[in-house]
Design an enzyme around this catalytic site. Structure first.
Site, PDB file in Angstrom:
ATOM      1  N   THR A   1       0.468  -0.354   6.609  1.00 24.53           N
ATOM      2  CA  THR A   1       0.921  -1.085   5.437  1.00 24.53           C
ATOM      3  C   THR A   1       1.189  -2.352   5.902  1.00 24.53           C
ATOM      4  O   THR A   1       1.428  -2.836   6.991  1.00 24.53           O
ATOM      5  CB  THR A   1       2.295  -0.377   4.876  1.00 24.53           C
ATOM      6  OG1 THR A   1       2.577  -1.251   3.683  1.00 24.53           O
ATOM      7  CG2 THR A   1       3.380  -0.238   5.759  1.00 24.53           C
ATOM      8  N   GLY A   2       1.037  -3.398   5.090  1.00 20.30           N
ATOM      9  CA  GLY A   2       1.292  -4.904   5.295  1.00 20.30           C
ATOM     10  C   GLY A   2       0.159  -5.714   5.135  1.00 20.30           C
ATOM     11  O   GLY A   2      -0.870  -5.320   4.549  1.00 20.30           O
TER      12      GLY A   2
ATOM     13  N   GLY B   1      -3.308  -6.737   5.765  1.00 21.47           N
ATOM     14  CA  GLY B   1      -4.333  -5.771   6.236  1.00 21.47           C
ATOM     15  C   GLY B   1      -5.279  -6.442   7.317  1.00 21.47           C
ATOM     16  O   GLY B   1      -5.934  -5.814   8.115  1.00 21.47           O
TER      17      GLY B   1
ATOM     18  N   ARG C   1     -11.744 -10.509  -1.416  1.00 19.25           N
ATOM     19  CA  ARG C   1     -11.062 -10.276  -0.292  1.00 19.25           C
ATOM     20  C   ARG C   1     -10.931  -8.539  -0.440  1.00 19.25           C
ATOM     21  O   ARG C   1     -10.369  -8.010  -1.346  1.00 19.25           O
ATOM     22  CB  ARG C   1      -9.861 -10.879  -0.164  1.00 19.25           C
ATOM     23  CG  ARG C   1      -8.940 -10.621   1.241  1.00 19.25           C
ATOM     24  CD  ARG C   1      -7.935  -9.463   0.649  1.00 19.25           C
ATOM     25  NE  ARG C   1      -6.935  -9.435   1.932  1.00 19.25           N
ATOM     26  CZ  ARG C   1      -5.974  -8.325   1.930  1.00 19.25           C
ATOM     27  NH1 ARG C   1      -5.882  -7.223   1.104  1.00 19.25           N
ATOM     28  NH2 ARG C   1      -5.363  -8.383   3.144  1.00 19.25           N
ATOM     29  N   VAL C   2     -10.989  -8.058   0.834  1.00 16.09           N
ATOM     30  CA  VAL C   2     -10.670  -6.721   0.900  1.00 16.09           C
ATOM     31  C   VAL C   2      -9.900  -6.316   2.103  1.00 16.09           C
ATOM     32  O   VAL C   2     -10.034  -7.176   3.312  1.00 16.09           O
ATOM     33  CB  VAL C   2     -12.061  -5.577   0.952  1.00 16.09           C
ATOM     34  CG1 VAL C   2     -11.648  -4.324   1.600  1.00 16.09           C
ATOM     35  CG2 VAL C   2     -12.945  -6.000  -0.005  1.00 16.09           C
ATOM     36  N   GLY C   3      -8.850  -5.739   2.051  1.00 15.53           N
ATOM     37  CA  GLY C   3      -7.956  -5.588   3.368  1.00 15.53           C
ATOM     38  C   GLY C   3      -8.190  -4.295   3.953  1.00 15.53           C
ATOM     39  O   GLY C   3      -9.289  -3.781   4.122  1.00 15.53           O
ATOM     40  N   ASP C   4      -7.145  -3.737   4.865  1.00 16.88           N
ATOM     41  CA  ASP C   4      -7.359  -2.620   5.668  1.00 16.88           C
ATOM     42  C   ASP C   4      -7.542  -1.137   4.736  1.00 16.88           C
ATOM     43  O   ASP C   4      -7.936  -0.360   5.504  1.00 16.88           O
ATOM     44  CB  ASP C   4      -6.326  -2.697   6.659  1.00 16.88           C
ATOM     45  CG  ASP C   4      -5.088  -2.354   5.889  1.00 16.88           C
ATOM     46  OD1 ASP C   4      -4.773  -3.092   4.704  1.00 16.88           O
ATOM     47  OD2 ASP C   4      -4.294  -1.534   6.267  1.00 16.88           O
TER      48      ASP C   4
ATOM     49  N   THR D   1       0.762  -1.295  -0.082  1.00 16.37           N
ATOM     50  CA  THR D   1      -0.015  -0.186   0.037  1.00 16.37           C
ATOM     51  C   THR D   1       0.924   1.201  -0.105  1.00 16.37           C
ATOM     52  O   THR D   1       1.974   1.347   0.718  1.00 16.37           O
ATOM     53  CB  THR D   1      -0.778   0.189   1.375  1.00 16.37           C
ATOM     54  OG1 THR D   1      -1.356  -1.338   1.449  1.00 16.37           O
ATOM     55  CG2 THR D   1      -1.818   0.817   1.358  1.00 16.37           C
TER      56      THR D   1
HETATM   57  N1  GLY Z   1      -2.385  -3.370   3.348  1.00 14.27           N
HETATM   58  C1  GLY Z   1      -3.018  -3.821   1.971  1.00 14.27           C
HETATM   59  C2  GLY Z   1      -3.926  -5.036   2.072  1.00 14.27           C
HETATM   60  O1  GLY Z   1      -3.713  -5.826   3.099  1.00 14.27           O
HETATM   61  O2  GLY Z   1      -4.745  -5.111   1.260  1.00 14.27           O
END
Ligand code: GLY
Length: 329
Positions: free
Chosen positions: A239-240, A242, A216-219, A188
């Site tokens: 970042t990382g 999520g 899938r949706v991250g943070d 990110t």
């Molecule tokens: N930090 C980005 C994700 O996990 O999608």
């Protein structure tokens, strides 16, 4: 304004820097944004240098923090050689590139889009959702339909871009899902900016984890997880992997720690420790946070070494290595 006065305004004078998570936070009232004429922007990873340059075209000319972060992260979205942001990113396990983004300002106005396909600038869609709808977040097909009805167009190039398509075909042979994220697989872009008027804003945009399960949706598009701004206190972005940020409301937690008097670095350290304690599965996964308070102090902290961020101010334009808990070896 001094750090002491900032804490006093938050009702924390004399509290030192110790954080007592069991004490309820004092609610700041009527705080005037303390730092003026000292614009500043920070953003995750090396791609943050070019993104900051984009943001600085606005910040350096007295422009608005919200416009700056919007323009800044759009630079990274535009870069089709970037494999973790924008339509140059890696696809999900079914071969589709899906994008997540959000944006937030000092007045808690925010917009987000998730699971968006074929549109070059999800950050512009997130901002348009904020400005043109009564909602915060649109996802998937509905988000794309709304974007197309509101002036956005589909990209006219092949997605995934050809080198990513080739890599994907190779990956498909074994189909191993690995969550390693670090300097060689940037993840990110999260950006925080303070403008000359003392207003803060943030933006976050990503193509998410490579080869994720479809849907899938991250943070990154989730306000409070991948990004959070409180104009009285400061902002944070992540970042990382999520899932760890979502489980802990990571970025909101960082801002709440700063509200209780922690410095940005202490606040990032605090959430990383919480993630390590609650989520032992974070082994082999990078998680990093970046924070800025309204005094213009910044800091970052990550689980593993390798996380860095770009910083631009009137005096400086540089990369900073964040502190970390452990090394990869
Ligand atoms: N930090 C980005 C994700 O996990 O999608």
């Amino acid at each position: 304004m001094s750090r002491r006065r900032f804490l006093k305004n938050l009702g924390l004078a004399g509290a030192g820097l110790a954080i007592n998570p069991l004490k309820s936070a004092a609610q700041p009232t009527n705080l005037t944004p303390p730092i003026k004429n000292n614009p500043l922007v920070i953003s995750t990873w090396i791609h943050g240098m070019e993104a900051n340059a984009g943001a600085w075209e606005i910040l350096g000319n007295g422009g608005d923090a919200l416009d700056a972060v919007n323009k800044g992260v759009a630079v990274t979205e535009n870069d089709l050689t970037n494999r973790s942001v924008g339509l140059g990113g890696r696809p999900d396990r079914d071969g589709y590139v899906t994008l997540d983004a959000c944006i937030m300002d000092h007045d808690s106005r925010c917009g987000a889009v998730a699971f968006l396909e074929e549109i070059i600038h999800p950050i512009d869609v997130a901002r348009a959702i904020m400005e043109k709808t009564p909602h915060v977040m649109l996802v998937g097909e509905g988000a794309q339909q709304w974007a197309l009805e509101n002036g956005f167009t589909k990209a006219k190039f092949e997605v995934p871009v050809p080198p990513v398509q080739k890599e994907f075909e190779e990956w498909r042979i074994k189909s191993e899902y690995k969550t390693g994220v670090n300097v060689e697989n940037h993840d990110t872009i999260g950006m925080l900016a303070l403008d000359a008027s003392g207003r803060m804003a943030g933006a976050c945009t990503t193509s998410g984890m490579a080869y994720k399960v479809r849907g899938r949706v991250g943070d990154s598009p989730i306000i409070g997880a991948g990004l959070f701004i409180d104009g009285d206190v400061g902002g944070a972005t992540a970042t990382g992997v999520g899932e760890a940020m979502i489980r802990t409301a990571g970025s909101a937690s960082v801002v709440e720690s700063m509200r209780r008097g922690a410095s940005p670095e202490e606040a990032c350290y605090d959430i990383v420790q919480r993630i390590l304690k609650k989520h032992p599965g974070v082994n082999e996964m990078q998680v990093g946070f970046l924070a800025m308070n309204v005094l213009g102090e910044v800091g970052g902290y990550s689980v593993y070494d390798g996380f860095n961020y770009a910083l631009r101010s009137k005096e400086e334009n540089k990369m900073v290595n964040a502190k970390y808990f452990r090394t990869w070896e």
